[in-house]
Design an enzyme around this catalytic site. Structure first.
Site, PDB file in Angstrom:
ATOM      1  N   ASP A   1       0.982  -1.183   0.065  1.00  0.00           N
ATOM      2  CA  ASP A   1      -0.021  -0.127  -0.090  1.00  0.00           C
ATOM      3  C   ASP A   1       1.043   1.127  -0.128  1.00  0.00           C
ATOM      4  OD1 ASP A   1      -2.149   2.051   0.732  1.00  0.00           O
ATOM      5  OD2 ASP A   1      -3.318   0.293   1.179  1.00  0.00           O
TER       6      ASP A   1
ATOM      7  N   SER B   1      -7.026   4.317  -1.280  1.00  0.00           N
ATOM      8  CA  SER B   1      -6.887   2.761  -1.537  1.00  0.00           C
ATOM      9  C   SER B   1      -8.131   2.286  -1.752  1.00  0.00           C
ATOM     10  CB  SER B   1      -6.297   2.305  -0.235  1.00  0.00           C
ATOM     11  OG  SER B   1      -5.094   2.848   0.055  1.00  0.00           O
TER      12      SER B   1
ATOM     13  N   HIS C   1     -10.597  -2.926   6.445  1.00  0.00           N
ATOM     14  CA  HIS C   1     -10.083  -1.788   5.677  1.00  0.00           C
ATOM     15  C   HIS C   1     -10.002  -1.526   4.166  1.00  0.00           C
ATOM     16  CE1 HIS C   1      -6.592   1.704   5.629  1.00  0.00           C
ATOM     17  NE2 HIS C   1      -7.529   1.959   6.734  1.00  0.00           N
TER      18      HIS C   1
ATOM     19  N   SER D   1      -8.281  -1.669   1.114  1.00  0.00           N
ATOM     20  CA  SER D   1      -7.655  -2.825   0.247  1.00  0.00           C
ATOM     21  C   SER D   1      -8.207  -4.084   0.403  1.00  0.00           C
ATOM     22  CB  SER D   1      -6.197  -2.602   0.358  1.00  0.00           C
ATOM     23  OG  SER D   1      -5.692  -1.328   0.518  1.00  0.00           O
TER      24      SER D   1
ATOM     25  N   ASP E   1       1.922   2.584   3.713  1.00  0.00           N
ATOM     26  CA  ASP E   1       1.293   3.689   3.352  1.00  0.00           C
ATOM     27  C   ASP E   1       1.095   4.470   5.014  1.00  0.00           C
ATOM     28  OD1 ASP E   1      -1.090   4.996   2.233  1.00  0.00           O
ATOM     29  OD2 ASP E   1      -2.032   4.343   3.476  1.00  0.00           O
TER      30      ASP E   1
ATOM     31  N   HIS F   1       2.121   8.419   5.727  1.00  0.00           N
ATOM     32  CA  HIS F   1       1.166   9.505   6.083  1.00  0.00           C
ATOM     33  C   HIS F   1       1.551  10.196   7.402  1.00  0.00           C
ATOM     34  CE1 HIS F   1      -2.128   8.595   3.201  1.00  0.00           C
ATOM     35  NE2 HIS F   1      -2.339   7.516   3.433  1.00  0.00           N
TER      36      HIS F   1
ATOM     37  N   HIS G   1      -1.066   2.979  -4.969  1.00  0.00           N
ATOM     38  CA  HIS G   1      -0.831   4.643  -5.292  1.00  0.00           C
ATOM     39  C   HIS G   1       0.532   4.683  -4.951  1.00  0.00           C
ATOM     40  CE1 HIS G   1      -1.625   5.292  -1.334  1.00  0.00           C
ATOM     41  NE2 HIS G   1      -2.703   4.466  -1.296  1.00  0.00           N
TER      42      HIS G   1
ATOM     43  N   HIS H   1      -1.318  10.974  -0.510  1.00  0.00           N
ATOM     44  CA  HIS H   1      -0.693   9.985  -1.657  1.00  0.00           C
ATOM     45  C   HIS H   1      -0.225  10.889  -2.904  1.00  0.00           C
ATOM     46  CE1 HIS H   1      -4.101   7.120  -0.316  1.00  0.00           C
ATOM     47  NE2 HIS H   1      -3.091   7.160   0.563  1.00  0.00           N
TER      48      HIS H   1
HETATM   49 ZN   LIG Z   1      -3.066   5.892   2.391  1.00  0.00          ZN
END
Ligand SMILES: [Zn+2]
Ligand SMILES: *[C@@H]1O[C@H](CO)[C@@H](O)[C@H](O)[C@H]1NC(C)=O
Ligand SMILES: *[C@@H]1O[C@H](CO)[C@@H](O)[C@H](O)[C@H]1NC(C)=O
Length: 515
Positions: free
Chosen positions: A81, A125, A188, A190, A357, A361, A399, A475
């Site tokens: 991710d 996502s 979540h 994904s 990911d 963040h 992404h 992202h």
């Molecule tokens: Zn994210």
């Protein structure tokens, strides 16, 4: 003319190098080239590069001769991710910066996927999960439905013509096993792409649905879809975190944390009851120890929820003993394959390294790279447990992120550390982000840029600097890499829509609408 220009340029570079060399780092770190010896002596020899190129040519010739055109009995999709190209490169540097050290970089075929969603240039996502699992691009924030459905539309998930089926459903319809593994909550964005249809990625439990003024008995939350709807019910392996979405606020989980549900349902018990009724062997586990006790070779269905929310960062697992109570992504991947491979028809497995990911963040660059390293280890475990003859492995990201690698660092410098001195005579980091919460560690409103120390940048809690203050780093919209190994891996070279990926995998396995 051109030669003269280059000479001037070289002199200028040399001058600026010697000038910055004289400006000592406040903590004594030197940016003088003389203090940075060649890292690998063999790289000084022409022959080293020639041999490397020859070896590559040989492996290319072998690949061309051995291009796999057997049907893929098994397909494993690994999703890092937010694993941008920069993330992979920086992880290689973290691991030692030499040859192809991030395991899947050695896969024979690589491509690039375009990640935009129908209504956003930079994706999340949720809409990307619909693309790389279902083959259709949707709207930002929505999962398993096409772009006719706008986000938060209460009825959006039930209009059949707008639903998008995932490759897990294609595999199940072909008699294969299907399963999912993630380091995030199993509800979540994904992993939800494997089995859910929802107009909002946040509808992980009934309270969240009601909070958007939809009726939770009509608009079914993601956790309930996992336990009560056909694709989720048919999953043989579900491993990740997120117990909170399975139990009521009045119920505590095994570690004493209350749930988030308000409808009184206990979805873990419901799942066990269903499997019991169907007379299949099913195991629910909530700890690494519990997982180690499961007889995987005699288990039909395996549900593992190892945390109330997400699993810990892999770097933290290793730093804090208490977090070793949770399994690593590679351990989960191994368990999943052992259960899924019991079907002679084969299987589809989705494995997500979710926290690459999340660390980005927070601009926790080091944690993100550590999680990428563990993700690569999980890919290696999968490749070693399966055969290239019958198992297609595809590794990609949903992404990018806005982290970049800057500043001409020497080869022996730590990738998470300081690059050089900037024009204000203060050092800057090799890794930095366009936006995010690292702004406050980089800038002091009154005095300008903060003085960063090398030691500080090694701390996993150090937030790498950003240009723009944002509570959560965003992202990135750049294309992401796709690495493939096994039958029809050659399909994955080139630059294509992210939504093409399921078609390529489905064709390789002979399942779904593109078979
Ligand atoms: Zn994210
Ligand atoms: C579930 O939680 C809600 C409050 O969040 C409570 O009103 C309800 O009684 C609980 N249900 C059960 C069966 O305990
Ligand atoms: C499960 O087993 C019981 C008895 O062992 C039997 O009565 C029942 O029909 C079985 N159910 C299914 C779904 O096979």
């Amino acid at each position: 003319m051109a030669k003269g220009f280059i000479l001037v340029l070289l002199v200028a570079v040399w001058l600026s190098g010697s000038v910055s060399g004289q400006r000592d780092h406040p903590r004594g770190r030197s940016f003088d080239p003389e203090d940075h010896p060649i890292k690998y002596a063999e790289e000084q020899q022409t022959q080293y590069w020639v041999d490397k190129a020859q070896a590559k040519l040989l492996s290319k010739l072998a690949e061309t001769q051995a291009a796999q055109t057997n049907k893929a009995k098994n397909v494993i999709l690994f999703l890092g991710d937010g694993m941008s190209v920069h993330t992979v490169t920086a992880t290689r540097n973290l691991l030692g910066d030499s040859a192809e050290q991030v395991y899947f970089e050695g896969f024979p075929y690589t491509g690039l996927s375009k990640t935009y969603c129908v209504n956003r240039q930079v994706a999340d996502s949720a809409c990307t999960a619909t693309a790389y699992l279902g083959g259709v691009k949707g709207n930002y924030g929505t999962i398993g439905i096409n772009a006719n459905v706008v986000r938060y539309n209460c009825d959006g998930d039930r209009q059949e013509e707008n639903q998008v089926m995932s490759i897990a459903q294609w595999a199940q319809a072909a008699g294969k096993n299907a399963g999912l593994v993630t380091t995030a909550r199993v509800t979540h964005a994904s992993p939800a792409g494997v089995y859910a249809h929802t107009a909002d990625r946040n509808w992980e439990n009934d309270w969240e649905v009601a909070n958007r003024n939809c009726d939770p008995e009509q608009t079914i939350d993601i956790a309930r879809q996992l336990v009560e709807q056909p694709v989720g019910q048919g999953l043989k392996v579900i491993l990740g975190g997120g117990r909170q979405n399975f139990i009521n606020t009045t119920v505590n989980d095994e570690e004493g944390y209350p749930g988030y549900r308000t409808d009184g349902r206990h979805l873990i018990r419901d799942w066990l009851a269903q499997k019991n009724e169907a007379n299949v062997s099913a195991n629910y586990v909530w700890s690494r120890k519990g997982l180690s006790l499961v007889d995987l070779d005699n288990t039909d269905y395996l549900l593992g929820l190892f945390a109330r929310s997400h699993l810990p960062y892999n770097g933290d697992r290793n730093r804090k003993r208490s977090q070793l109570a949770d399994p690593s992504l590679s351990e989960l991947t191994e368990a999943a394959i052992k259960v899924l491979r019991r079907n002679d028809e084969g299987f589809f497995l989705f494995v997500e390294g979710a926290r690459i990911d999340m660390a980005h963040h927070d601009t926790y660059a080091r944690r993100s790279l550590e999680d990428t390293a563990e993700f690569a280890k999980a890919v290696q475990v999968a490749r070693e447990l399966t055969s290239e003859e019958d198992t297609l492995i595809v590794v990609t990201a949903d992404h990018g992120h806005v982290m970049s690698i800057n500043g001409y660092p020497f080869r022996d410098q730590e990738i998470t550390g300081l690059a050089q001195l900037a024009d204000d005579d203060l050092p800057y980091t090799i890794l930095s982000y366009a936006n995010g919460p690292g702004f406050s560690s980089a800038y002091n409103r009154a005095e300008g840029r903060a003085l960063l120390k090398e030691k500080l940048t090694e701390d996993p809690d150090f937030r790498h600097p950003t240009l723009v203050p944002l509570d959560a780093e965003s992202h990135g919209g750049d294309d992401v890499p796709v690495y493939a190994s096994g039958p029809y891996a050659q399909y994955f070279s080139g630059n294509y829509e992210q939504s093409n990926i399921p078609a390529l995998m489905g064709r390789a396995a002979g399942i779904g609408p593109y078979a």
